[in-house]
Motif scaffolding. Structure first.
Motif, PDB file in Angstrom:
ATOM      1  N   ASP A 152      78.660  25.742  61.812  1.00 19.96           N
ATOM      2  CA  ASP A 152      79.423  26.359  60.724  1.00 19.96           C
ATOM      3  C   ASP A 152      79.786  27.789  61.121  1.00 19.96           C
ATOM      4  N   SER A 153      81.086  28.100  61.138  1.00 22.33           N
ATOM      5  CA  SER A 153      81.530  29.441  61.538  1.00 22.33           C
ATOM      6  C   SER A 153      82.137  30.239  60.393  1.00 22.33           C
ATOM      7  N   ILE A 154      82.197  29.655  59.179  1.00 20.74           N
ATOM      8  CA  ILE A 154      82.774  30.358  58.029  1.00 20.74           C
ATOM      9  C   ILE A 154      81.666  31.090  57.268  1.00 20.74           C
ATOM     10  N   TYR A 155      81.790  32.409  57.225  1.00 30.08           N
ATOM     11  CA  TYR A 155      80.820  33.233  56.505  1.00 30.08           C
ATOM     12  C   TYR A 155      81.338  33.394  55.073  1.00 30.08           C
ATOM     13  N   ASN A 156      81.002  32.424  54.212  1.00 28.21           N
ATOM     14  CA  ASN A 156      81.619  32.304  52.890  1.00 28.21           C
ATOM     15  C   ASN A 156      81.331  33.472  51.965  1.00 28.21           C
ATOM     16  N   GLY A 157      80.181  34.100  52.112  1.00 33.73           N
ATOM     17  CA  GLY A 157      79.864  35.247  51.251  1.00 33.73           C
ATOM     18  C   GLY A 157      79.785  34.890  49.782  1.00 33.73           C
ATOM     19  N   ALA A 158      79.107  33.801  49.457  1.00 31.83           N
ATOM     20  CA  ALA A 158      78.989  33.397  48.050  1.00 31.83           C
ATOM     21  C   ALA A 158      78.176  34.423  47.261  1.00 31.83           C
ATOM     22  N   ASN A 159      77.006  34.767  47.789  1.00 30.75           N
ATOM     23  CA  ASN A 159      76.197  35.792  47.134  1.00 30.75           C
ATOM     24  C   ASN A 159      76.753  37.184  47.409  1.00 30.75           C
ATOM     25  N   ASP A 160      77.228  37.393  48.637  1.00 28.85           N
ATOM     26  CA  ASP A 160      77.733  38.688  49.093  1.00 28.85           C
ATOM     27  C   ASP A 160      79.233  38.611  49.365  1.00 28.85           C
ATOM     28  N   ASN A 161      80.133  38.880  48.428  1.00 25.15           N
ATOM     29  CA  ASN A 161      79.767  39.275  47.080  1.00 25.15           C
ATOM     30  C   ASN A 161      80.692  38.562  46.101  1.00 25.15           C
ATOM     31  N   ALA A 162      80.915  37.264  46.385  1.00 23.47           N
ATOM     32  CA  ALA A 162      81.660  36.475  45.401  1.00 23.47           C
ATOM     33  C   ALA A 162      80.907  36.446  44.073  1.00 23.47           C
ATOM     34  N   SER A 163      79.583  36.598  44.136  1.00 24.40           N
ATOM     35  CA  SER A 163      78.799  36.599  42.893  1.00 24.40           C
ATOM     36  C   SER A 163      79.146  37.807  42.027  1.00 24.40           C
ATOM     37  N   GLY A 164      79.218  38.996  42.636  1.00 20.31           N
ATOM     38  CA  GLY A 164      79.566  40.187  41.876  1.00 20.31           C
ATOM     39  C   GLY A 164      80.990  40.150  41.361  1.00 20.31           C
ATOM     40  N   THR A 165      81.909  39.657  42.193  1.00 13.95           N
ATOM     41  CA  THR A 165      83.308  39.562  41.778  1.00 13.95           C
ATOM     42  C   THR A 165      83.463  38.589  40.620  1.00 13.95           C
ATOM     43  N   THR A 166      82.751  37.485  40.683  1.00 17.23           N
ATOM     44  CA  THR A 166      82.753  36.522  39.582  1.00 17.23           C
ATOM     45  C   THR A 166      82.268  37.185  38.296  1.00 17.23           C
ATOM     46  N   ALA A 167      81.220  37.990  38.409  1.00 20.20           N
ATOM     47  CA  ALA A 167      80.693  38.685  37.229  1.00 20.20           C
ATOM     48  C   ALA A 167      81.755  39.597  36.616  1.00 20.20           C
ATOM     49  N   VAL A 168      82.490  40.328  37.450  1.00 23.68           N
ATOM     50  CA  VAL A 168      83.526  41.235  36.948  1.00 23.68           C
ATOM     51  C   VAL A 168      84.605  40.451  36.206  1.00 23.68           C
ATOM     52  N   ILE A 169      85.021  39.321  36.767  1.00 22.91           N
ATOM     53  CA  ILE A 169      86.047  38.495  36.114  1.00 22.91           C
ATOM     54  C   ILE A 169      85.546  37.965  34.774  1.00 22.91           C
ATOM     55  N   GLU A 170      84.332  37.455  34.744  1.00 21.17           N
ATOM     56  CA  GLU A 170      83.795  36.894  33.504  1.00 21.17           C
ATOM     57  C   GLU A 170      83.565  37.986  32.448  1.00 21.17           C
ATOM     58  N   LEU A 171      83.153  39.166  32.883  1.00 24.30           N
ATOM     59  CA  LEU A 171      82.990  40.273  31.942  1.00 24.30           C
ATOM     60  C   LEU A 171      84.334  40.710  31.371  1.00 24.30           C
ATOM     61  N   ALA A 172      85.371  40.699  32.202  1.00 23.47           N
ATOM     62  CA  ALA A 172      86.713  41.048  31.713  1.00 23.47           C
ATOM     63  C   ALA A 172      87.158  40.082  30.625  1.00 23.47           C
ATOM     64  N   LYS A 173      86.941  38.802  30.856  1.00 24.31           N
ATOM     65  CA  LYS A 173      87.311  37.794  29.858  1.00 24.31           C
ATOM     66  C   LYS A 173      86.516  37.988  28.567  1.00 24.31           C
ATOM     67  N   TYR A 174      85.219  38.261  28.725  1.00 27.39           N
ATOM     68  CA  TYR A 174      84.347  38.400  27.556  1.00 27.39           C
ATOM     69  C   TYR A 174      84.736  39.607  26.701  1.00 27.39           C
ATOM     70  N   PHE A 175      84.912  40.769  27.337  1.00 29.29           N
ATOM     71  CA  PHE A 175      85.198  41.979  26.569  1.00 29.29           C
ATOM     72  C   PHE A 175      86.599  41.966  25.976  1.00 29.29           C
ATOM     73  N   LYS A 176      87.545  41.327  26.658  1.00 29.81           N
ATOM     74  CA  LYS A 176      88.875  41.191  26.073  1.00 29.81           C
ATOM     75  C   LYS A 176      88.817  40.334  24.804  1.00 29.81           C
ATOM     76  N   ALA A 177      88.094  39.230  24.871  1.00 29.33           N
ATOM     77  CA  ALA A 177      87.961  38.356  23.698  1.00 29.33           C
ATOM     78  C   ALA A 177      87.216  39.066  22.571  1.00 29.33           C
ATOM     79  N   LYS A 178      86.248  39.895  22.928  1.00 28.47           N
ATOM     80  CA  LYS A 178      85.460  40.616  21.926  1.00 28.47           C
ATOM     81  C   LYS A 178      86.327  41.663  21.223  1.00 28.47           C
ATOM     82  N   GLY A 179      87.103  42.407  22.002  1.00 29.00           N
ATOM     83  CA  GLY A 179      88.131  43.282  21.457  1.00 29.00           C
ATOM     84  C   GLY A 179      87.668  44.468  20.644  1.00 29.00           C
ATOM     85  N   ASP A 180      86.455  44.980  20.889  1.00 27.99           N
ATOM     86  CA  ASP A 180      85.981  46.089  20.064  1.00 27.99           C
ATOM     87  C   ASP A 180      85.515  47.288  20.896  1.00 27.99           C
ATOM     88  N   ASN A 181      85.993  47.401  22.120  1.00 28.84           N
ATOM     89  CA  ASN A 181      85.552  48.500  22.977  1.00 28.84           C
ATOM     90  C   ASN A 181      86.205  49.818  22.560  1.00 28.84           C
TER      91      ASN A 181
END
Length: 423
Positions: free
Chosen positions: A233-262
């Motif tokens: 296997d030669s693909i260094y997918n970087g699931a934890n480093d750092n697709a995990s953090g990027t996923t968190a940012v995307i999900e937080l964006a969706k959550y706070f937009k839906a919440k709408g009280d910032n």
């Protein structure tokens, strides 16, 4: 006493209820991270078509979430970098030839001659964080001669990695190993200079009563790309480093937009070129007045359990501001815990994308679960989604959302980083 006990139990149950009912679903987390860490993106290495595809995916996610671009009409925050391939380098000290292996020159100029008489002198001492200080000096806006303590002789050649990409600058920085006489040093070099385009992905959710105060959620989305094969296997997918953090940012964006009280304006940023020297976050940080940034929660590798197990994470530089204490307070009554960084010898506070704003006094910290003494898939092709605990990762993202609530609401303002020791 019964009333106090009853109130406490009610408060705890309210917090537990709030955490469980934060609308961030493991199914969405799984879908997002599976795209970002897929083989089709080939490890999201800078200067490849695949990282451009990743950036476009994140931009579309921000658009679908209902964010606005930080500036203009695009979520892509584009900027230029240069790389320098050294063609020749000679050096003399008091008329004597100096081994060129003891010099690393960072420059945007094809032809250059530097003299120690015309350079500002800086040092990297044996007690410094070697790469953190080197990156700081490499970003200088004036010509520097940086004398590196011989204790770092084994790491010194790795400074050449900084030449792979850096900001175009009129300044040049020469790193010299400390056993070279620098009193009358002259360096002459030629380089082949190439320009490259990179892009962060940035979206905002405007605030209400405190719209000119910013809270940042960030992560880097680049990784290592294609590398040395391991078990075929030669693909260094970087699931934890750092697709995990990027996923968190995307999900937080969706959550706070839906919440709408910032009340404060929320900025969601996915940085490029972290693995190459943190250039994406450096560029991003220069686009904002630091005095308007109240807090930055940078998210780095949250896909595996921390050293304390599930429902826990740590905060780098915990003692430098009271942001961690605020986050802990907002999680009281839940089964989640934030801890101070358990790896102080690693000096993680200034090694991630929070560092540039932290150096400017912002309460900018990184949240992580990475076991720095034992992450078996770190920077390996085996860093794939199948190795992650997505249920626990989802719980971490929910905890970040809940713990930041008073900062987002404008009722808590973290203290600033004391930068006096950085001058």
């Amino acid at each position: 006493m019964k009333k106090v006990i009853g109130y406490t139990l009610l408060l705890c149950s309210t917090h537990v209820y709030a955490q469980k009912h934060i609308n961030i679903r493991v199914e969405d987390v799984s879908k997002t991270i599976s795209v970002l860490a897929s083989d089709s993106l080939q490890g999201r290495k800078v200067f490849t078509p695949e990282i451009d595809k990743a950036a476009q995916y994140i931009a579309e996610a921000f658009q679908q979430a209902g964010l606005k671009p930080l500036k203009g009409n695009s979520f892509l925050q584009s900027f230029s970098m240069v790389s320098a391939t050294q063609e020749s380098l000679t050096a003399k000290s008091n008329g004597t030839e100096v081994d060129p292996q003891k010099i690393v020159l960072i420059t945007s100029k094809p032809q250059i001659t530097l003299s120690s008489h015309n350079l500002s002198i800086e040092k990297i001492t044996a007690t410094d964080n070697f790469f953190s200080k080197a990156i700081q000096f490499a970003a200088s806006d004036k010509d520097l001669l940086v004398v590196v303590d011989p204790a770092f002789a084994d790491r010194f050649p790795r400074l050449s990695m900084l030449k792979r990409s850096f900001f175009q600058s009129a300044a040049s920085v020469a790193f010299v190993l400390g056993d070279v006489d620098t009193q009358n040093l002259t360096i002459t070099a030629s380089h082949n200079i190439k320009e490259h385009q990179l892009a962060n992905v940035v979206g905002i959710l405007p605030g209400k009563k405190k719209a000119d105060e910013y809270v940042i959620f960030s992560a880097h989305y680049d990784h290592l790309g294609i590398g040395k094969p391991v078990n075929g296997d030669s693909i260094y997918n970087g699931a934890n480093d750092n697709a995990s953090g990027t996923t968190a940012v995307i999900e937080l964006a969706k959550y706070f937009k839906a919440k709408g009280d910032n009340e404060r304006t929320l900025i969601f940023a996915a940085f490029t070129a972290e693995e190459s020297g943190g250039f994406g976050s450096q560029y991003f940080s220069k686009q904002l007045p630091p005095e308007k940034v109240v807090a930055m929660l940078n998210i780095e590798m949250i896909g595996t359990d921390s050293k304390w197990g599930k429902n826990s994470a740590y905060i780098t530089g915990f003692e430098k501001t009271d942001l961690g204490t605020i986050l802990q307070k907002n999680l009281k009554g839940t089964d989640f815990n934030f801890y101070p960084d358990p790896y102080p010898d690693q000096q993680l506070f200034y090694r991630s994308d929070n560092a540039t704003l932290a150096r400017l006094g912002v309460a900018a910290h990184t949240i992580s679960t990475s076991k720095m003494d034992n992450e078996p898939n770190y920077h390996k092709p085996s860093d794939e989604v199948s190795t992650l605990d997505l249920e626990n990762m989802t719980a971490i993202i929910k905890a970040i959302a809940l713990s930041a609530k008073s900062i987002i609401a404008g009722t808590d303002t973290p203290s600033r980083v004391d930068t006096s020791d950085l001058r």
